[in-house]
Write a protein that holds these residues in place. Structure first.
Motif, short mmCIF file in Angstrom:
data_model
loop_
_atom_site.label_atom_id
_atom_site.label_comp_id
_atom_site.label_asym_id
_atom_site.label_seq_id
_atom_site.Cartn_x
_atom_site.Cartn_y
_atom_site.Cartn_z
N SER A 190 36.75 33.41 60.58
CA SER A 190 37.24 34.60 59.89
C SER A 190 36.80 34.56 58.42
N TRP A 191 36.54 35.76 57.87
CA TRP A 191 36.01 35.87 56.51
C TRP A 191 36.67 37.03 55.77
N ASN A 192 37.01 36.79 54.50
CA ASN A 192 37.49 37.87 53.62
C ASN A 192 36.34 38.47 52.84
N PHE A 193 36.31 39.79 52.75
CA PHE A 193 35.34 40.50 51.91
C PHE A 193 36.10 41.51 51.06
N GLY A 194 36.38 41.13 49.84
CA GLY A 194 37.15 42.00 48.95
C GLY A 194 36.53 42.09 47.57
N PRO A 195 37.08 42.94 46.71
CA PRO A 195 36.49 43.16 45.39
C PRO A 195 36.92 42.08 44.39
N SER A 196 36.30 42.11 43.23
CA SER A 196 36.76 41.26 42.14
C SER A 196 38.10 41.77 41.64
N SER A 197 38.78 40.97 40.84
CA SER A 197 40.15 41.30 40.43
C SER A 197 40.24 42.59 39.64
N CYS A 198 39.15 43.02 39.00
CA CYS A 198 39.19 44.25 38.20
C CYS A 198 39.41 45.49 39.07
N ALA A 199 39.18 45.38 40.37
CA ALA A 199 39.37 46.51 41.28
C ALA A 199 40.69 46.43 42.03
N HIS A 200 41.58 45.51 41.62
CA HIS A 200 42.93 45.48 42.17
C HIS A 200 43.77 46.44 41.34
N LEU A 201 43.91 47.66 41.81
CA LEU A 201 44.54 48.74 41.06
C LEU A 201 45.73 49.30 41.82
N THR A 202 46.71 49.83 41.07
CA THR A 202 47.76 50.58 41.73
C THR A 202 47.19 51.93 42.18
N VAL A 203 47.90 52.59 43.06
CA VAL A 203 47.45 53.91 43.53
C VAL A 203 47.34 54.87 42.35
N LEU A 204 48.31 54.84 41.43
CA LEU A 204 48.25 55.74 40.27
C LEU A 204 47.07 55.41 39.37
N GLN A 205 46.76 54.14 39.17
CA GLN A 205 45.59 53.79 38.37
C GLN A 205 44.31 54.30 39.02
N LEU A 206 44.23 54.17 40.34
CA LEU A 206 43.06 54.68 41.05
C LEU A 206 42.93 56.19 40.85
N ILE A 207 44.02 56.92 40.98
CA ILE A 207 43.99 58.38 40.83
C ILE A 207 43.57 58.77 39.43
N ASP A 208 44.14 58.13 38.41
CA ASP A 208 43.81 58.46 37.03
C ASP A 208 42.33 58.23 36.74
N ARG A 209 41.78 57.14 37.26
CA ARG A 209 40.38 56.84 36.98
C ARG A 209 39.45 57.72 37.81
N PHE A 210 39.88 58.08 39.01
CA PHE A 210 39.10 59.03 39.83
C PHE A 210 39.07 60.39 39.15
N ALA A 211 40.18 60.80 38.56
CA ALA A 211 40.27 62.11 37.90
C ALA A 211 39.37 62.19 36.67
#
Length: 367
Positions: free
Chosen positions: A262-283
């Motif tokens: 089994s293997w994990n494939f995830g982002p670096s820590s800078c992409a660990h965002l709350t849903v609201l942070q994701l929305i604000d940056r997408f906007a």
């Protein structure tokens, strides 16, 4: 076939017969695009694409396919026998948490018994050498303790979707030990599982996913209802885990069962965002995006999900390529180009991703 692309992953995919289950879905369609660009002979096994929008239909790629249900064992076996693949990427699934609450029996049926049907077909097909089963970061027993999960952590799953994917991990381990490995078979098949983070990118129109919900609301000049505003997720562009799947399958072909884990494939820590942070940056890339928070009680979802990907970095040489800003900019630009100009940016995004991987010095991208 693009000559530049054919040399990716040490040329491992040129002329290979590759089966992608779930090819009509979001991740599967991007994987088909990448495989065909590298010169693979791609076959698809999936249900027909749902809804008025489909990334696979928009790409209009020539592909052998069988539009069958994983729950129909005979149809799955017949399709695998007809395709005679060397490599199988299993992406077909019921992949929505809230739908799992509404349809628990169907979720377990597809994600567990459907996998069994596929692996039964694989063990009866002499051509298959490698299988990558894409599960999820939600397969872990989530303790919300702030620690990133490693591959040896306990499996679990509070909701039916997460539990079904933990079951899929156990089924994979059982088949690897009982039927597919060298110790159990004279014709070993290297089977690995891949656990990715929350994937975004152009071409996803699924229900109950934050980016497609934001896009739909923006197009209708409305606001997206947000149910878990402070939930933290390991967000990543769809091409990130796909590069991991492709690298893993290459190593399974070249080195066999040593990587059948089994293997994990995830982002670096800078992409660990709350849903609201994701929305604000997408906007920031699409000012029409608006949201409102739903204060009513919701079905349980884990508050925090982090993946520790040291194993993939150290043993496979895999690294994420795009940071959070690039991921969100590319995704917003894809949807705006599609809905405002009718343009499909997928080929361009793939070329840019590979070029950025080359600039970062990643071994799989060397040509």
């Amino acid at each position: 076939m693009n000559d530049w692309f054919s040399r990716l992953f040490a040329g491992a995919y040129v002329g290979r017969r590759v089966l992608v289950t779930g090819h009509t879905g979001f991740k599967g369609s991007w994987l088909v695009l990448w495989l065909q660009a590298m010169g693979a002979r791609v076959c698809g096994l999936s249900l027909p694409a749902e809804g008025s929008h489909s990334h696979m239909r928009a790409l209009d790629l020539p592909i052998e396919e069988a539009l069958v249900d994983l729950n129909h064992a005979g149809a799955v076996r017949e399709a695998v026998q007809r395709f005679e693949p060397e490599i199988v990427f299993h992406l077909a699934a019921q992949s929505l948490v809230r739908k799992g609450y509404r349809e628990p029996a169907g979720t377990f049926q597809t994600n567990v018994i459907g996998l069994v049907h596929l692996l039964e077909a694989v063990r009866a097909m002499p051509s298959v050498r490698a299988v990558v089963n894409a599960t999820t970061d939600k397969c872990y027993e989530n303790l919300d303790n702030g620690r990133a999960y490693v591959e040896t952590d306990a499996l679990g799953g509070h909701d039916p979707y997460s539990a079904s994917k933990a079951c899929a991990e156990l089924v994979s381990a059982s088949y690897r030990a009982s039927f597919l490995g060298a110790a159990a078979s004279g014709r070993p098949v290297a089977l690995a599982t891949a656990r990715a983070g929350n994937v975004i990118g152009g071409g996803d129109w699924s229900e109950d996913r934050i980016v497609p919900d934001l896009v739909r609301a923006a197009l209708n000049q409305g606001a997206t209802t947000v149910r878990y505003p402070h939930a933290v997720r390991p967000w990543q562009h769809v091409l990130e885990p796909l590069s991991g799947y492709l690298l893993l399958a290459q190593r399974l072909l070249q080195e066999g069962e040593i990587h059948a884990q089994s293997w994990n494939f995830g982002p670096s820590s800078c992409a660990h965002l709350t849903v609201l942070q994701l929305i604000d940056r997408f906007a920031q890339h699409w000012p029409a995006v608006r949201h409102r928070v739903d204060p009513s009680p919701q079905p349980h979802e884990a508050h925090l999900l982090h993946l520790d990907c040291r194993k993939a970095r150290e043993q496979l040489g895999w690294h994420p390529v795009w940071n959070a800003d690039t991921m969100l900019a590319r995704t917003a630009q894809w949807y705006r180009a599609y809905h405002e100009a009718g343009r499909i940016a997928s080929h361009h995004d793939l070329q840019q991703y590979v070029a950025d991987a080359q600039r970062a010095g990643l071994a799989w991208a060397r040509t």
